[in-house]
Design a protein around this motif. Structure first.
Motif, PDB file in Angstrom:
ATOM      1  N   ASP A   1       0.829  -1.218   0.000  1.00 14.14           N
ATOM      2  CA  ASP A   1       0.000   0.000   0.000  1.00 14.14           C
ATOM      3  C   ASP A   1       0.856   1.256   0.000  1.00 14.14           C
ATOM      4  O   ASP A   1       0.465   2.301   0.525  1.00 14.14           O
ATOM      5  CB  ASP A   1      -0.942  -0.009   1.204  1.00 14.14           C
ATOM      6  CG  ASP A   1      -1.997  -1.091   1.096  1.00 14.14           C
ATOM      7  OD1 ASP A   1      -2.713  -1.106   0.080  1.00 14.14           O
ATOM      8  OD2 ASP A   1      -2.070  -1.938   2.017  1.00 14.14           O
ATOM      9  N   ALA A   2       2.034   1.149  -0.599  1.00 11.82           N
ATOM     10  CA  ALA A   2       2.934   2.300  -0.711  1.00 11.82           C
ATOM     11  C   ALA A   2       2.496   3.207  -1.858  1.00 11.82           C
ATOM     12  O   ALA A   2       1.739   2.800  -2.751  1.00 11.82           O
ATOM     13  CB  ALA A   2       4.367   1.814  -0.939  1.00 11.82           C
ATOM     14  N   PHE A   3       2.969   4.465  -1.815  1.00  6.86           N
ATOM     15  CA  PHE A   3       2.766   5.444  -2.902  1.00  6.86           C
ATOM     16  C   PHE A   3       1.294   5.795  -3.132  1.00  6.86           C
ATOM     17  O   PHE A   3       0.905   6.211  -4.215  1.00  6.86           O
ATOM     18  CB  PHE A   3       3.393   4.949  -4.210  1.00  6.86           C
ATOM     19  CG  PHE A   3       4.781   4.397  -4.050  1.00  6.86           C
ATOM     20  CD1 PHE A   3       5.803   5.193  -3.530  1.00  6.86           C
ATOM     21  CD2 PHE A   3       5.062   3.085  -4.391  1.00  6.86           C
ATOM     22  CE1 PHE A   3       7.078   4.675  -3.370  1.00  6.86           C
ATOM     23  CE2 PHE A   3       6.328   2.563  -4.234  1.00  6.86           C
ATOM     24  CZ  PHE A   3       7.350   3.368  -3.719  1.00  6.86           C
ATOM     25  N   GLY A   4       0.447   5.574  -2.131  1.00  7.37           N
ATOM     26  CA  GLY A   4      -0.935   6.042  -2.211  1.00  7.37           C
ATOM     27  C   GLY A   4      -1.904   5.116  -2.915  1.00  7.37           C
ATOM     28  O   GLY A   4      -3.061   5.491  -3.128  1.00  7.37           O
ATOM     29  N   PHE A   5      -1.489   3.920  -3.311  1.00  7.02           N
ATOM     30  CA  PHE A   5      -2.429   2.972  -3.933  1.00  7.02           C
ATOM     31  C   PHE A   5      -1.971   1.554  -3.633  1.00  7.02           C
ATOM     32  O   PHE A   5      -0.823   1.325  -3.232  1.00  7.02           O
ATOM     33  CB  PHE A   5      -2.554   3.199  -5.446  1.00  7.02           C
ATOM     34  CG  PHE A   5      -1.279   2.957  -6.208  1.00  7.02           C
ATOM     35  CD1 PHE A   5      -1.008   1.724  -6.787  1.00  7.02           C
ATOM     36  CD2 PHE A   5      -0.344   3.974  -6.362  1.00  7.02           C
ATOM     37  CE1 PHE A   5       0.163   1.500  -7.483  1.00  7.02           C
ATOM     38  CE2 PHE A   5       0.829   3.758  -7.061  1.00  7.02           C
ATOM     39  CZ  PHE A   5       1.085   2.527  -7.619  1.00  7.02           C
ATOM     40  N   HIS A   6      -2.872   0.592  -3.844  1.00  5.28           N
ATOM     41  CA  HIS A   6      -2.566  -0.802  -3.551  1.00  5.28           C
ATOM     42  C   HIS A   6      -1.868  -1.453  -4.743  1.00  5.28           C
ATOM     43  O   HIS A   6      -2.299  -1.313  -5.889  1.00  5.28           O
ATOM     44  CB  HIS A   6      -3.839  -1.574  -3.214  1.00  5.28           C
ATOM     45  CG  HIS A   6      -3.595  -3.017  -2.876  1.00  5.28           C
ATOM     46  ND1 HIS A   6      -3.030  -3.414  -1.680  1.00  5.28           N
ATOM     47  CD2 HIS A   6      -3.815  -4.150  -3.598  1.00  5.28           C
ATOM     48  CE1 HIS A   6      -2.923  -4.730  -1.675  1.00  5.28           C
ATOM     49  NE2 HIS A   6      -3.387  -5.204  -2.814  1.00  5.28           N
ATOM     50  N   ILE A   7      -0.799  -2.169  -4.460  1.00  7.19           N
ATOM     51  CA  ILE A   7      -0.027  -2.862  -5.496  1.00  7.19           C
ATOM     52  C   ILE A   7      -0.356  -4.347  -5.432  1.00  7.19           C
ATOM     53  O   ILE A   7      -0.315  -4.957  -4.363  1.00  7.19           O
ATOM     54  CB  ILE A   7       1.486  -2.666  -5.268  1.00  7.19           C
ATOM     55  CG1 ILE A   7       1.851  -1.177  -5.236  1.00  7.19           C
ATOM     56  CG2 ILE A   7       2.289  -3.389  -6.342  1.00  7.19           C
ATOM     57  CD1 ILE A   7       3.262  -0.911  -4.755  1.00  7.19           C
ATOM     58  N   SER A   8      -0.702  -4.935  -6.554  1.00  4.18           N
ATOM     59  CA  SER A   8      -0.914  -6.376  -6.597  1.00  4.18           C
ATOM     60  C   SER A   8       0.436  -7.086  -6.538  1.00  4.18           C
ATOM     61  O   SER A   8       1.382  -6.693  -7.229  1.00  4.18           O
ATOM     62  CB  SER A   8      -1.647  -6.772  -7.883  1.00  4.18           C
ATOM     63  OG  SER A   8      -1.650  -8.187  -8.032  1.00  4.18           O
ATOM     64  N   PRO A   9       0.577  -8.141  -5.741  1.00  8.65           N
ATOM     65  CA  PRO A   9       1.865  -8.852  -5.700  1.00  8.65           C
ATOM     66  C   PRO A   9       2.260  -9.444  -7.048  1.00  8.65           C
ATOM     67  O   PRO A   9       3.449  -9.631  -7.323  1.00  8.65           O
ATOM     68  CB  PRO A   9       1.639  -9.949  -4.646  1.00  8.65           C
ATOM     69  CG  PRO A   9       0.153 -10.090  -4.532  1.00  8.65           C
ATOM     70  CD  PRO A   9      -0.404  -8.727  -4.814  1.00  8.65           C
ATOM     71  N   ALA A  10       1.286  -9.717  -7.916  1.00 11.02           N
ATOM     72  CA  ALA A  10       1.600 -10.261  -9.242  1.00 11.02           C
ATOM     73  C   ALA A  10       2.314  -9.235 -10.117  1.00 11.02           C
ATOM     74  O   ALA A  10       3.054  -9.596 -11.038  1.00 11.02           O
ATOM     75  CB  ALA A  10       0.325 -10.739  -9.936  1.00 11.02           C
ATOM     76  N   TRP A  11       2.090  -7.930  -9.848  1.00 14.01           N
ATOM     77  CA  TRP A  11       2.668  -6.898 -10.704  1.00 14.01           C
ATOM     78  C   TRP A  11       4.191  -6.885 -10.680  1.00 14.01           C
ATOM     79  O   TRP A  11       4.824  -6.452 -11.641  1.00 14.01           O
ATOM     80  CB  TRP A  11       2.132  -5.520 -10.305  1.00 14.01           C
ATOM     81  CG  TRP A  11       0.677  -5.325 -10.596  1.00 14.01           C
ATOM     82  CD1 TRP A  11      -0.170  -6.190 -11.217  1.00 14.01           C
ATOM     83  CD2 TRP A  11      -0.112  -4.179 -10.251  1.00 14.01           C
ATOM     84  NE1 TRP A  11      -1.430  -5.676 -11.285  1.00 14.01           N
ATOM     85  CE2 TRP A  11      -1.438  -4.434 -10.702  1.00 14.01           C
ATOM     86  CE3 TRP A  11       0.159  -2.977  -9.612  1.00 14.01           C
ATOM     87  CZ2 TRP A  11      -2.464  -3.520 -10.536  1.00 14.01           C
ATOM     88  CZ3 TRP A  11      -0.879  -2.061  -9.429  1.00 14.01           C
ATOM     89  CH2 TRP A  11      -2.177  -2.332  -9.890  1.00 14.01           C
ATOM     90  N   PHE A  12       4.784  -7.327  -9.576  1.00 14.31           N
ATOM     91  CA  PHE A  12       6.245  -7.314  -9.490  1.00 14.31           C
ATOM     92  C   PHE A  12       6.868  -8.213 -10.557  1.00 14.31           C
ATOM     93  O   PHE A  12       8.008  -8.001 -10.959  1.00 14.31           O
ATOM     94  CB  PHE A  12       6.702  -7.747  -8.090  1.00 14.31           C
ATOM     95  CG  PHE A  12       6.476  -6.696  -7.036  1.00 14.31           C
ATOM     96  CD1 PHE A  12       7.398  -5.689  -6.840  1.00 14.31           C
ATOM     97  CD2 PHE A  12       5.327  -6.711  -6.258  1.00 14.31           C
ATOM     98  CE1 PHE A  12       7.193  -4.706  -5.875  1.00 14.31           C
ATOM     99  CE2 PHE A  12       5.110  -5.748  -5.294  1.00 14.31           C
ATOM    100  CZ  PHE A  12       6.046  -4.733  -5.097  1.00 14.31           C
TER     101      PHE A  12
END
Length: 496
Positions: free
Chosen positions: A326-337
């Motif tokens: 939840d960094a940088f103001g939005f939720h990141i999907s773990p798949a995106w990495f």
């Protein structure tokens, strides 16, 4: 039918038409783009699908089991390439192997697209393993066929081809990964199946760009050999089925024993192939010398892929469990990495393609490029242990640490992977051209068979030790390989 010469095959391919490269590179670029979209899309969510709870749409397996299955699956995917290479060299050629492989992959993803049990899951894995074994090594072999032996565009062409692989790999986790994790795993797998279907259509429509490349059977079976092959195949299937019926109910073939068996095969099979190619009467003296030179390059590739392939296992778990999403103001999907690796390659591949052409004869030798590859791979693991060193293993990590580790790995990948594809087509004995490309992919199989054992050692308590030891071993091996490069180069007999 008389065998065509390398020159005749190259002359049949329009040599200008895709960014200064042979026109056939367009066909291979986009076929591989969609195949990789399909594969990496499925892989982006597969480990999560295995260990997420049933209530979340997963299979509910334990995390260690899911990581081990992922590694073994990856090993078998690349191990099957030796079968695909043999079939292409001896029975139906590389072009047909690519097409048949795409059909199997698509069917595998279609099976995953339907909600089911572990039986359906393993059925899909078998189909994808067989399909990738047919397609993956043989499409790379065709890339080598469309260039003349001493064409200076070859390394650059493989870098462009490699960029196509990674464009598919970049888009897949963002689309398939998002749909699979945010909506439904099976919808994600459906999108992967559609991707492979588009790849098959692309290949069929534009195949004329390849001319005669991929149509010739390098070392065809004689009628007697063909009959013997069919007989042995039937016997082999019957024996395999009988062994499964005996060993599984009696508890002799367990998950752990299967992992151990694949781990042994991951190294026994490639070195058996080295031995057989070296002793073959069809291998010339110069080709035997090049086989000797290829062995340390193969081992370097195993070390590199042992680190790189943990992006879909240990680092996927790290993204899901250890990273602040939840960094940088939005939720990141773990798949995106898993999109970062191909994104960095897309950005940097043109730079490396330009660099090798710009340097010309002044560029590092093939063994030196390999040593740089495993050096950067080792450094990527050293970087990812730093957050635990500074902040401990009980705090969530800034996602930029993971991004930096992946970026450093990509620098190494561009020094080793496309160069390895190109070097394999140059060093391969003529009678074993497709099989040698399969041998290159066995370096990945061996690495992931090794990883199936290594991933068991990872935990919060061992995190720093895990990354530190593996990264340190890679750095030491890179120094040894760099020192041995002049000797290896002499054994390559004029290949640069």
């Amino acid at each position: 039918m008389a065998q065509l010469s390398k020159e005749q095959i190259v002359e049949s391919v329009p040599q200008k038409g895709f960014f200064g490269h042979p026109k056939g590179l367009f066909t291979l670029f986009f076929t591989e783009f969609w195949e990789r979209f399909s594969y990496y899309g499925m892989r982006a969510i597969l480990v999560f699908y295995m260990y997420y709870e049933v209530s979340k749409g997963g299979l509910g397996l334990s995390e260690p089991t899911a990581l081990a299955i992922m590694s073994i699956y990856g090993s078998l995917v690349y191990m099957s390439g030796i079968i695909g290479g043999w079939l292409a060299d001896r029975i139906f050629g590389t072009s047909k192997a690519v097409f048949y492989g795409g059909i199997f992959i698509m069917l595998g993803h279609i099976v995953l697209a339907f909600p089911g049990n572990l039986t359906m899951f393993f059925t899909s894995m078998v189909l994808i393993v067989l399909g990738t074994g047919l397609l993956k090594p043989n499409i790379s072999s065709i890339v080598g066929d469309i260039y003349a032996t001493h064409d200076n565009r070859r390394d650059s062409g493989f870098s462009v081809f490699y960029m196509g692989i990674n464009m598919g790999g970049f888009l897949a986790p963002l689309t398939v990964g998002t749909i699979g994790l945010d909506y439904n795993f099976h919808l994600g797998f459906s999108l992967a199946a559609i991707g492979m279907f588009v790849g098959l259509i692309t290949f069929l429509i534009t195949k004329k760009n390849l001319g005669l490349a991929g149509t010739q059977i390098a070392n065809p079976l004689s009628p007697t050999e063909r009959k013997r092959f069919v007989k042995n195949l039937v016997i082999g299937v019957v024996v395999l089925v009988a062994l499964l019926f005996i060993t599984i109910p009696n508890g002799w073939l367990t998950f752990n024993s299967f992992i151990a068996l694949v781990g042994i095969l991951g190294f026994v099979i490639p070195f058996s192939y080295f031995f057989l190619m070296y002793r073959s009467p069809k291998t010339t003296a110069d080709e035997k010398s090049r086989i000797i030179a290829y062995i340390p390059l193969f081992l370097a590739a195993v070390m590199f892929w042992a680190i790189a392939e943990q992006g879909s296992t240990i680092l996927a778990l790290y993204a899901d469990k250890r990273t602040n999403l939840d960094a940088f103001g939005f939720h990141i999907s773990p798949a995106w990495f898993q999109s970062l690796n191909p994104l960095f390659i897309i950005t940097m591949a043109p730079v490396f393609a330009w660099l090798w052409i710009k340097l010309g004869k002044r560029q590092p030798s093939i063994p030196q490029k390999f040593s740089l590859g495993i050096l950067f791979a080792g450094l990527s693991f050293i970087v990812i242990l730093l957050p635990a060193y500074f902040g401990g293993t009980d705090k969530l990590v800034n996602p930029l640490w993971l991004a930096l580790s992946i970026f450093i790995l990509v620098i190494g990948e561009l020094c080793l992977s496309p160069v390895g594809l190109s070097a394999t087509t140059k060093l391969a004995p003529a009678a074993f051209s497709a099989q040698t490309m399969s041998l290159w992919f066995l370096s990945n199989a061996a690495a992931q068979a090794l990883n199936a054992q290594l991933v068991k050692l990872y935990s919060d308590k061992t995190e720093m030790l895990y990354f530190g030891i593996i990264g340190g071993v890679a750095i030491v091996l890179s120094i040894i390989l760099f020192a041995a490069s002049p000797v290896i180069q002499r054994f390559m007999k004029g290949v640069h």
